[in-house]
Design an enzyme around this catalytic site. Structure first.
Site, PDB file in Angstrom:
ATOM      1  N   GLY A  33       0.776  -0.906   0.097  1.00 40.73           N
ATOM      2  CA  GLY A  33      -0.228  -0.074  -0.288  1.00 40.73           C
ATOM      3  C   GLY A  33       0.717   1.221   0.087  1.00 40.73           C
TER       4      GLY A  33
ATOM      5  N   ARG B 230       1.866  -9.534   9.875  1.00 39.88           N
ATOM      6  CA  ARG B 230       1.952  -9.362  11.042  1.00 39.88           C
ATOM      7  C   ARG B 230       1.051 -10.295  11.967  1.00 39.88           C
ATOM      8  NH1 ARG B 230       4.578  -5.061  11.235  1.00 39.88           N
ATOM      9  NH2 ARG B 230       4.636  -3.528   9.366  1.00 39.88           N
TER      10      ARG B 230
ATOM     11  N   ASP C 137      -0.157  -0.966  13.174  1.00 39.69           N
ATOM     12  CA  ASP C 137       0.609  -1.850  13.028  1.00 39.69           C
ATOM     13  C   ASP C 137       0.907  -2.683  14.332  1.00 39.69           C
ATOM     14  OD1 ASP C 137       0.377  -1.444  10.350  1.00 39.69           O
ATOM     15  OD2 ASP C 137       2.438  -0.593  10.068  1.00 39.69           O
TER      16      ASP C 137
ATOM     17  N   SER D  40      -2.464   7.861   6.154  1.00 38.93           N
ATOM     18  CA  SER D  40      -1.565   9.036   6.074  1.00 38.93           C
ATOM     19  C   SER D  40      -0.676   8.825   4.825  1.00 38.93           C
ATOM     20  CB  SER D  40      -0.490   9.130   7.316  1.00 38.93           C
ATOM     21  OG  SER D  40       0.012   7.974   7.398  1.00 38.93           O
ATOM     22  N   GLN D  41      -0.875   7.798   4.209  1.00 37.25           N
ATOM     23  CA  GLN D  41      -0.174   7.388   3.059  1.00 37.25           C
ATOM     24  C   GLN D  41      -0.392   8.321   1.673  1.00 37.25           C
ATOM     25  OE1 GLN D  41      -0.943   3.265   2.314  1.00 37.25           O
ATOM     26  NE2 GLN D  41       0.584   2.726   3.723  1.00 37.25           N
TER      27      GLN D  41
END
Length: 424
Positions: A90, A376, A303, A162-163
């Site tokens: 992403g 994760r 995350d 925020s990307q």
């Protein structure tokens, strides 16, 4: 095939892998610089390979060595017609789109997995406003873009990803016009924005940040080549810090305690739960006699939520993790998956639309769980095995290659005991 992990205490020293977030940003900034930069302490995860490939597609010369890159950005944007494969990254997708539109371009973005399901409307709205042509298919990444982005006024939400903001911050300094970005809703994942601003400053780009509500970007700036060593990743360190909280003895090397990484908050969260963080000349470790329940705002550190949920699962009392709806648009629906895994292992967790509640238990049972093809989740499940009474069976364990290709080797070096087995 799957792997079966025999419950064992972990003990030993691990060198925390380099930050994926910072590596993405360093590769991009070096690629946009006129001249040669050397990026050291590189780990070739699938996501980092995606960003390297994307910049090469635009014309950057990148030379790959065992653990470092030499980057010459002199020829960047020589190619204005290309295909960019983001695989499942992403960050690569959302960072690259504005960068690739600095010049008039004809682009085709493709990818894999759930990447095509991640929200992209923020960019589509900008395309509409600026007359950029685009065509896409629902639920898969098959995106065609034609046109050029211009500087000016932008309004984007702060609570989707925020990307999008980082992607614009990389590209807008290269535009002829000055720009202003207004954030229309509370900014989540501020730590990732800080990493972008820090890296931009290192490469000679100056941005005015007005309390994460407005960003002022002067046009006509030029990136300056420089060398950079990628610091250790607190997103990955979190697994070993939680392992320490679960009575394992793991010494972590190469952590930068002054890092801007938002996931560094894992240290403070575990301390609030009753753990002790120790710094020594040999490395850092987390330890704990008894953990207590906590309330966590997950909006700034999505995350580390799966592994923090594991810590909550064996703490005394009822923990609540809030503001985590964005976990539903990760490699899997990470909110739902985390609750399912804790319950399947013998814990007690409840799922809500934007939160989870976890009632602590003395220990977990073990059992067969899915990785959900999510790196994760697989790593959290491996750490969970150390507090289980029975083996933990995980499918598709190689999904860790997305961010941490050496995870299973490091896990084994700490005493982790696993073997391949057949599903069913």
């Amino acid at each position: 095939m799957a792997i079966s992990i025999t419950p064992k205490q972990l003990s030993g020293t691990v060198c925390v892998p380099p930050s994926k977030s910072l590596a993405h940003r360093a590769i991009i900034c070096a690629s946009l610089s006129r001249g040669r930069s050397v990026i050291t302490n590189i780990e070739y995860s699938q996501d980092i390979r995606a960003t390297i490939g994307a910049m090469k597609s635009l014309g950057t010369m990148i030379f790959e060595y065992d653990d470092y890159l030499e980057i010459d950005g002199t020829t960047t944007f020589m190619r204005n017609q290309c295909e960019i494969n983001c695989f499942e990254s992403g960050s690569t997708l959302r960072f690259m789109i504005p960068i690739s539109l600095v010049c008039e371009s004809n682009l085709h973005y493709i990818g894999e997995g759930r990447l095509g399901k991640r929200p992209m409307q923020v960019y589509y709205d900008i395309f509409e406003q600026q007359g950029i042509s685009y065509l896409y298919r629902e639920n898969v990444l098959d995106l065609y873009i034609r046109g050029r982005m211009h500087g000016g006024e932008f309004e984007i939400p702060g609570d989707v990803s925020s990307q999008f903001l980082s992607g614009l911050l990389f590209a807008l300094p290269l535009m002829d016009e000055d720009s202003r970005i207004v954030i229309t809703s509370p900014m989540q994942s501020k730590g990732y924005v800080d990493l972008t601003l820090q890296m931009l400053e290192k490469y000679g780009i100056h941005i005015e940040n007005h309390d994460y509500r407005e960003f002022i970007i002067r046009g006509g700036q030029q990136y300056q080549a420089c060398d950079y060593r990628v610091e250790a990743d607190f997103s990955q360190a979190a697994f070993y810090l939680v392992a320490g909280a679960l009575h394992n003895d793991v010494l972590l090397q190469d952590l930068n305690i002054d890092s801007y990484q938002g996931d560094k908050v894992v240290i403070e969260l575990l301390k609030q739960m009753g753990c002790q963080f120790e710094r020594t000349a040999q490395g850092d470790r987390m330890s704990c006699q008894k953990m207590y329940a906590i309330t966590i705002d997950g909006s700034q550190c999505p995350d580390i939520i799966p592994v923090m949920a594991l810590a909550c699962a064996v703490s005394e009392g009822t923990s609540r993790i809030e503001n985590i709806s964005r976990l539903r648009i990760k490699e899997c629906d990470r909110l739902k998956a985390t609750v399912e895994v804790i319950n399947q292992l013998g814990g007690q967790a409840k799922e809500f639309e934007d939160a989870m509640e976890i009632q602590g238990v003395a220990s977990l049972q073990g059992g067969h769980v899915s990785s959900y093809h999510d790196h994760r989740m697989a790593m959290m499940e491996a750490i969970a095995s150390s507090v289980c009474d029975q083996p933990v069976v995980i499918d598709d364990e190689q999904c860790v290659d997305k961010s941490y290709p050496d995870f299973w080797q490091d896990f084994q070096s700490l005493g982790g005991d696993f073997h391949e087995c057949e599903l069913g």
